[in-house]
Write a protein that holds these residues in place. Sequence first.
Motif, PDB file in Angstrom:
ATOM      1  N   ASN A  44      17.756  10.175  68.195  1.00  0.00           N
ATOM      2  CA  ASN A  44      18.733  10.931  67.405  1.00  0.00           C
ATOM      3  C   ASN A  44      18.147  12.285  66.996  1.00  0.00           C
ATOM      4  O   ASN A  44      18.771  13.336  67.193  1.00  0.00           O
ATOM      5  N   GLU A  45      16.937  12.249  66.451  1.00  0.00           N
ATOM      6  CA  GLU A  45      16.286  13.488  66.006  1.00  0.00           C
ATOM      7  C   GLU A  45      16.010  14.421  67.191  1.00  0.00           C
ATOM      8  O   GLU A  45      16.252  15.629  67.111  1.00  0.00           O
ATOM      9  N   LEU A  48      19.258  16.039  68.470  1.00  0.00           N
ATOM     10  CA  LEU A  48      19.766  17.117  67.603  1.00  0.00           C
ATOM     11  C   LEU A  48      18.907  18.371  67.791  1.00  0.00           C
ATOM     12  O   LEU A  48      19.429  19.488  67.896  1.00  0.00           O
ATOM     13  N   GLN A  55      25.599  17.991  64.403  1.00  0.00           N
ATOM     14  CA  GLN A  55      25.105  17.454  63.126  1.00  0.00           C
ATOM     15  C   GLN A  55      25.922  16.263  62.636  1.00  0.00           C
ATOM     16  O   GLN A  55      25.373  15.324  62.073  1.00  0.00           O
ATOM     17  N   ALA A  58      24.871  13.225  64.568  1.00  0.00           N
ATOM     18  CA  ALA A  58      23.507  12.862  64.161  1.00  0.00           C
ATOM     19  C   ALA A  58      23.523  12.178  62.797  1.00  0.00           C
ATOM     20  O   ALA A  58      22.810  11.194  62.570  1.00  0.00           O
ATOM     21  N   LYS A  59      24.366  12.680  61.899  1.00  0.00           N
ATOM     22  CA  LYS A  59      24.459  12.105  60.558  1.00  0.00           C
ATOM     23  C   LYS A  59      25.026  10.687  60.619  1.00  0.00           C
ATOM     24  O   LYS A  59      24.509   9.762  59.986  1.00  0.00           O
ATOM     25  N   ALA A  62      22.388   8.364  61.994  1.00  0.00           N
ATOM     26  CA  ALA A  62      21.308   8.103  61.031  1.00  0.00           C
ATOM     27  C   ALA A  62      21.774   7.164  59.918  1.00  0.00           C
ATOM     28  O   ALA A  62      21.036   6.250  59.520  1.00  0.00           O
ATOM     29  N   LEU A  63      22.998   7.370  59.419  1.00  0.00           N
ATOM     30  CA  LEU A  63      23.506   6.517  58.339  1.00  0.00           C
ATOM     31  C   LEU A  63      23.675   5.068  58.803  1.00  0.00           C
ATOM     32  O   LEU A  63      23.286   4.125  58.116  1.00  0.00           O
TER      33      LEU A  63
END
Lengths: 145, 57
Positions: A44-45, A48, A55, A58-59, A62-63
Amino acid sequence: MKKILAALLVAAFFVTGCDDSAYRKAVRASAGISEGLKKLQDANEASLKAGAIDQDDAKTIALATADAVRANQAIRAELRVAEKLDLQSRAQIVAEVANIAASLKQLNDEGVLHVKNPAAKAKLQTILTGIEASLGVLQSLLEGK
Amino acid sequence: MDEKTIALALQLAGLATQLVLEVKRQSGLSNDELLALGDQNDAETLARTKAFLEGLQ
């Protein structure tokens, strides 16, 4: 590719642990989920940073990853207390497995499926398939298969 | 199949191999070691997702 990887992982899991107890298989599945979630956040990182995902995606990823991690931590806490996979511990683990499954579904439906870059999408899907394979092992154990 | 597709297929095959090898490696660990490894990985992932999300805002 997705089906092949899932089959390979499940086969590797059982071939390397054919004499394992249900409890040990559950411990291994939880460790496999942890490893997969770590790789997912890595990807993911990196995606991005490379500009391969936006974004918002990606958010979301991550969540949902963090939610799945917390449910997996709860499974391990239960496994530490249980020391064997009996009826009572199974019932408590089932709820957390359902939470992980829900997080993975959210990861897929609201995160990975929205990724437009085909390479980033394929990489994230491959890792997700690995996590789903470990989750499938846990679900099978809980169903007594 | 073009070069890009082949490169991606190889990359995915490499990733899949890593995942399978990790399953094999973990089979040599004791239950306590596996539980500890899971704790370590999860703590690291949670800390990273938190920092990552804060960085996005």
